[in-house]
Design an enzyme around this catalytic site. Structure first.
Site, mmCIF file in Angstrom:
data_model
loop_
_atom_site.group_PDB
_atom_site.id
_atom_site.type_symbol
_atom_site.label_atom_id
_atom_site.label_comp_id
_atom_site.label_asym_id
_atom_site.label_seq_id
_atom_site.Cartn_x
_atom_site.Cartn_y
_atom_site.Cartn_z
ATOM 1 N N ASN A 171 0.810 -1.163 -0.084
ATOM 2 C CA ASN A 171 0.044 -0.145 -0.075
ATOM 3 C C ASN A 171 0.918 1.341 0.036
ATOM 4 O OD1 ASN A 171 -1.742 2.003 0.467
ATOM 5 N ND2 ASN A 171 -2.235 1.487 2.611
ATOM 6 N N TRP A 172 0.923 2.023 -1.193
ATOM 7 C CA TRP A 172 1.923 2.913 -1.277
ATOM 8 C C TRP A 172 1.401 4.180 -0.682
ATOM 9 C CZ3 TRP A 172 3.604 2.025 -6.955
ATOM 10 C CH2 TRP A 172 4.238 0.865 -7.131
ATOM 11 N N LYS A 173 0.112 4.405 -0.240
ATOM 12 C CA LYS A 173 -0.639 5.511 0.249
ATOM 13 C C LYS A 173 -0.437 6.747 -0.654
ATOM 14 C CE LYS A 173 0.000 3.587 4.735
ATOM 15 N NZ LYS A 173 -0.163 3.550 6.174
ATOM 16 N N GLU A 190 -6.994 4.565 7.865
ATOM 17 C CA GLU A 190 -6.692 5.939 7.593
ATOM 18 C C GLU A 190 -8.244 6.397 6.995
ATOM 19 O OE1 GLU A 190 -3.044 5.635 5.422
ATOM 20 O OE2 GLU A 190 -2.032 4.931 7.428
ATOM 21 N N SER A 243 3.354 -2.618 10.456
ATOM 22 C CA SER A 243 4.734 -2.513 10.580
ATOM 23 C C SER A 243 5.395 -3.745 10.237
ATOM 24 C CB SER A 243 5.118 -1.773 12.100
ATOM 25 O OG SER A 243 4.848 -0.614 12.048
ATOM 26 N N GLU A 294 -5.250 -5.411 10.534
ATOM 27 C CA GLU A 294 -4.252 -4.378 10.779
ATOM 28 C C GLU A 294 -4.649 -3.598 11.882
ATOM 29 O OE1 GLU A 294 -2.272 -2.934 6.931
ATOM 30 O OE2 GLU A 294 -4.047 -1.922 6.996
ATOM 31 N N GLY A 351 2.735 -1.303 4.459
ATOM 32 C CA GLY A 351 2.709 0.076 4.101
ATOM 33 C C GLY A 351 4.109 0.639 3.796
ATOM 34 N N GLY A 352 4.678 1.356 4.724
ATOM 35 C CA GLY A 352 6.146 1.857 4.705
ATOM 36 C C GLY A 352 7.243 0.807 3.911
ATOM 37 N N GLY A 401 2.089 2.063 10.697
ATOM 38 C CA GLY A 401 3.122 3.149 10.511
ATOM 39 C C GLY A 401 3.988 3.456 11.925
ATOM 40 N N HIS A 439 -9.418 0.919 4.992
ATOM 41 C CA HIS A 439 -8.178 1.160 5.479
ATOM 42 C C HIS A 439 -8.393 1.829 6.817
ATOM 43 C CE1 HIS A 439 -4.225 2.497 6.451
ATOM 44 N NE2 HIS A 439 -3.713 1.363 5.853
HETATM 45 C C1 PEP Z 1 -0.806 -0.094 6.153
HETATM 46 O O1 PEP Z 1 -0.803 1.246 5.955
HETATM 47 O O2 PEP Z 1 -1.570 -0.571 5.483
HETATM 48 C C2 PEP Z 1 0.479 -0.591 6.722
HETATM 49 C C3 PEP Z 1 0.384 -2.011 7.128
HETATM 50 O O3 PEP Z 1 1.186 0.415 6.852
HETATM 51 P P1 PEP Z 1 2.806 0.065 7.483
HETATM 52 O O4 PEP Z 1 3.155 -1.039 6.931
HETATM 53 O O5 PEP Z 1 3.736 1.134 7.331
HETATM 54 O O6 PEP Z 1 2.628 0.023 9.313
#
Ligand code: PEP
Length: 249
Positions: free
Chosen positions: A9-11, A95, A210, A165, A231-232, A171, A93
């Site tokens: 997920n590149w957001k 967010e 994470s 999640e 994500g990251g 994040g 998600h």
């Molecule tokens: C996400 O936003 O779906 C996610 C899992 O982010 P991160 O891996 O950065 O925690």
């Protein structure tokens, strides 16, 4: 046997230049038995589709409307996602839920609209830190999932993915331990089994929060963890590939 799935997920990150480099980096030397999927920002989906042509890596959008067309400024129709060649669409998600006020009912409506267009929803669920500390993790997650199951009805539940999640892990650098992840994943599968045991068996439940190159293998070795939503670490090609390799072991 559920094929592992790793989704990036590149957001709201990247530019046409950085995205070209990221896709090149991901494709170079990628070898995995896992299914691999990326969710670029929607304005770059066409670019990513062209760059991925001829590879096994799939792509999707990070959100979609429950409406198909009309006066909905800024929204993305499921028809448009399908027209661009997306197979998967991320919905719910945390967010989107916390920053844009999406409710369980909104997410359920999106789920139905996507399935009706032949798209595969990746449904995100998860509890906040205060909900976990209050012992309400499964109450929250079950409500998020049950709202979708009820709205969808059995005929729309042939093919979808759940991403567990924990919001406190997204994040933040905090990761659920493999045991914490497995515990919730097993409860999610049991919840799905109450509806339909064969659906519970075949539905992939990803972990997100994470997940990194150095903890992915252990998290994904848990019996009910069928891959990751990243994500990251999905913005760094080398790290993302380590996670894809770990999923395909
Ligand atoms: C996400 O936003 O779906 C996610 C899992 O982010 P991160 O891996 O950065 O925690």
């Amino acid at each position: 046997m559920r094929q592992p799935l790793v989704a990036g997920n590149w957001k709201m990150n990247g530019s046409s230049d950085s995205i070209r480099k990221l896709v090149d980096g991901i494709l170079s030397g990628l070898e995995t038995k896992a299914e691999v999927l990326v969710f670029p920002p929607s304005v770059y989906v066409q670019q990513v589709r062209d760059l991925l042509k001829g590879s096994a890596v799939k792509f999707g959008v990070q959100n979609a409307s429950d409406k198909l067309s009309g006066a909905y400024t800024g929204e993305i129709s499921p028809l448009m996602a399908k027209d661009l060649g997306c197979e998967y669409v991320l919905i719910g998600h945390s967010e989107r839920r916390s920053l844009y006020g999406e409710t369980d009912a909104d997410v359920a409506a999106k789920f139905c609209a996507l399935v009706d267009q032949g798209l595969v929803p990746v449904l995100c669920v998860g509890e906040t830190l205060s909900e976990r500390e209050a012992g309400d993790t499964m109450k929250v997650v079950a409500h998020q999932i049950n709202t979708v199951l009820r709205a969808a009805g059995p005929e729309r539940l042939a093919n979808y993915v759940i991403a567990y999640e924990p919001v406190w892990a997204i994040g933040t650098g905090l990761t659920a331990t493999p045991e914490q992840a497995q515990e919730v994943h097993a409860e999610i599968r049991a919840l799905l089994a109450e509806n339909d045991p064969s659906m519970a068996d075949r539905t992939r439940v990803l972990y997100g929060g994470s997940m990194k190159a150095d903890n992915a293998a252990e998290l994904m070795s848990q019996p009910d963890v069928d891959g990751g939503l990243i994500g990251g670490a999905s913005l760094v090609a080398a790290d993302f590939k380590v996670i894809c390799h770990a999923a395909g072991q």
